[in-house]
Design a protein around this motif. Structure first.
Motif, mmCIF file in Angstrom:
data_model
loop_
_atom_site.group_PDB
_atom_site.id
_atom_site.type_symbol
_atom_site.label_atom_id
_atom_site.label_comp_id
_atom_site.label_asym_id
_atom_site.label_seq_id
_atom_site.Cartn_x
_atom_site.Cartn_y
_atom_site.Cartn_z
ATOM 1 N N UNK A 137 -8.007 -31.170 2.461
ATOM 2 C CA UNK A 137 -7.400 -29.997 1.860
ATOM 3 C C UNK A 137 -8.355 -28.850 1.608
ATOM 4 N N UNK A 138 -9.637 -29.007 1.930
ATOM 5 C CA UNK A 138 -10.612 -27.949 1.676
ATOM 6 C C UNK A 138 -10.669 -26.974 2.841
ATOM 7 N N UNK A 139 -10.615 -25.695 2.531
ATOM 8 C CA UNK A 139 -10.685 -24.648 3.538
ATOM 9 C C UNK A 139 -11.998 -23.893 3.346
ATOM 10 N N UNK A 140 -12.944 -24.079 4.279
ATOM 11 C CA UNK A 140 -14.255 -23.456 4.112
ATOM 12 C C UNK A 140 -14.284 -22.078 4.774
ATOM 13 N N UNK A 141 -13.460 -21.194 4.249
ATOM 14 C CA UNK A 141 -13.459 -19.805 4.677
ATOM 15 C C UNK A 141 -13.178 -18.951 3.457
ATOM 16 N N UNK A 175 -9.488 -24.591 -2.147
ATOM 17 C CA UNK A 175 -9.836 -23.605 -1.143
ATOM 18 C C UNK A 175 -11.051 -22.789 -1.600
ATOM 19 N N UNK A 176 -11.938 -22.535 -0.663
ATOM 20 C CA UNK A 176 -13.118 -21.734 -0.966
ATOM 21 C C UNK A 176 -12.714 -20.301 -1.260
ATOM 22 N N UNK A 177 -13.142 -19.801 -2.415
ATOM 23 C CA UNK A 177 -12.903 -18.413 -2.780
ATOM 24 C C UNK A 177 -14.073 -17.531 -2.363
ATOM 25 N N UNK A 178 -15.292 -18.027 -2.579
ATOM 26 C CA UNK A 178 -16.492 -17.267 -2.200
ATOM 27 C C UNK A 178 -17.706 -18.172 -2.324
#
Length: 459
Positions: A137-141, A175-178
């Protein structure tokens, strides 16, 4: 050269000890041992940290020397040589200490005592499975330009202030925010978490309990404790550091913490020998020994080093999609979970994310951690002196006697904290994880920085 070092170390260490001890007889006996302890610690710390920094983090010799001197200018007296998997720290040509690297087990000091049998290293060092970007479930963007601008600004300010922040990362809802990184550091650089490793081990234990392989109410934990009141200590007491064992956590030559991490005994075996000082469950005392005892229990419960590493890979690394995490072992083959966990900022965020209920279905059809265990882990302990500690986690709960750890941050937040100002905040009210990794001798302004971050996150 050796005599000058001996005198310098003795003066510095003796001064620190004199201000910290009350009993004159204790002072004298400790002072007699201090010069040897100080030189011993200087060399062993150099060899161990340099070995891991070189092989795990990929740091340059210049950064390694600078990081050691960040603790004390006396580290400038130590020279370090790297040769294949062996790191040698020495003072002149008379005193030297070595550490060796193993791809699965990290770096360990080499002592004259015969170490535990170690598993043969694999034919290649990349022993972690490659994961896709959306694993678990992790989005590295990065998806929050305003937050990205803020992290870049914070990182620049920290550099100008000498705080040496190496990684800043924020996730929300998995999800990656920054994310932002310092010079020479990237999203793929494993960084030392120091005592953040304690929280990592608690989560590993939570996985065992979720699978029915452990029970936090268990007592009579070790055969060595059968004939005294230490048999009353439960796993929950160790998790909450309310076990009552005597342990000096101050980091000075000759203290329990220093002897455990840089002495001749394996870390968990050193902790096993500590006597009982308080009734189990009644007194909270922050202790790295408690964590390493928990690691020793896990090691025995799973059936030794090979079985523990198999569990680590199959039930922790792979389900979470970790690509870099390593927890180093002592010479008994037990995790040194008090201190020696390495991971990228992204992997630290994944580990912290296991404590957010909003992500509990991200690891498959069953939650990675049982919701009841998670509730207990984030609940205050029942000690008489300080309940602001859960299962190897600092809690921001306000109590009748004590204020929140960080009044400007959410009351429901919990923290994985480590030496050199490692900071990881789990903020359930924001469904977010904030990670700061670095190498700071001075305090990091966590309340100001993390408050700014939360303000930019969407509700």
């Amino acid at each position: 050269m050796i005599f000058i070092l001996f005198c310098a170390v003795a003066i510095i260490a003796a001064t620190a000890l004199l201000f910290g001890l009350q009993n004159p007889e204790t002072k004298i006996s400790q002072l007699l041992r201090l010069p040897g302890d100080a030189i011993y610690t200087l060399l062993h710390m150099s060899a161990k940290l340099a070995c891991s920094a070189h092989h795990i983090s990929g740091f340059t010799p210049q950064r390694i020397h600078r990081d050691l001197r960040n603790y004390s200018p006396l580290f400038a007296l130590v020279s370090i040589d790297q040769s294949r998997d062996i790191t040698c720290a020495k003072i002149g040509n008379l005193i030297s200490v070595k550490a060796c690297f193993h791809p699965l087990q990290g770096c360990r000091l080499i002592h004259q005592q015969s170490p535990a049998q170690l598993i043969e290293p694999p034919s290649h060092r990349d022993h972690y499975p490659k994961q896709s970007e959306n694993e678990c479930g992790y989005q590295w963007k990065a998806s929050n330009p305003a937050l990205q601008e803020l992290l870049d600004s914070q990182l620049h300010h920290d550099h100008e202030s000498g705080l040496d922040t190496r990684a800043l990362l924020v996730t929300q809802g998995g999800q990656l925010q920054a994310e932002a990184y310092g010079l020479g550091i990237s999203a793929h650089t494993p960084l030392l978490g120091w005592s953040m490793s304690k929280s990592l081990l608690a989560i590993l234990f939570g996985r065992l309990e979720t699978l029915g392989l452990a029970d936090s109410t268990s007592l009579s934990l070790f055969p060595e404790w059968q004939n005294d009141r230490r048999s009353e200590i439960t796993l929950q007491h160790l998790l909450q550091m309310c076990d009552g064992l005597a342990f000096d956590e101050t980091y000075r030559p000759g203290s329990d913490a220093t002897r455990m991490l840089f002495g001749t005994l394996p870390a968990s075996r050193y902790a096993l020998q500590r006597p009982l000082l308080h009734t189990p469950g009644r007194h909270f005392s922050y202790s790295s020994g408690s964590t390493n005892l928990l690691a020793r229990w896990i090691h025995r419960a799973l059936g030794g080093t090979e079985a523990t590493l198999h569990f680590w890979k199959k039930e922790f690394v792979e389900p979470l999609g970790l690509t870099s995490a390593i927890l180093e072992l002592d010479n008994d083959g037990v995790f040194i979970a008090s201190s020696y966990g390495y991971a990228t900022a992204r992997d630290w965020a994944k580990i912290g994310g296991t404590l957010l209920k909003g992500l509990e279905n991200a690891y498959g059809s069953q939650p990675f951690l049982d919701p009841m265990w998670l509730s207990h882990a984030l609940s205050p302990n029942r000690s008489d002196n300080d309940p602001r500690y859960g299962f190897q986690l600092w809690l921001n709960n306000r109590t009748n006697r004590l204020p929140p750890l960080y009044p400007q941050l959410p009351e429901d937040s919990a923290f994985m904290l480590g030496n050199r100002e490692q900071k990881l905040m789990i903020a359930p009210s924001h469904n977010a994880v904030v990670v700061r990794l670095g190498w700071s001798a001075s305090p990091y302004p966590i309340e100001d920085r993390f408050s700014e971050i939360l303000e930019v996150l969407p509700n």
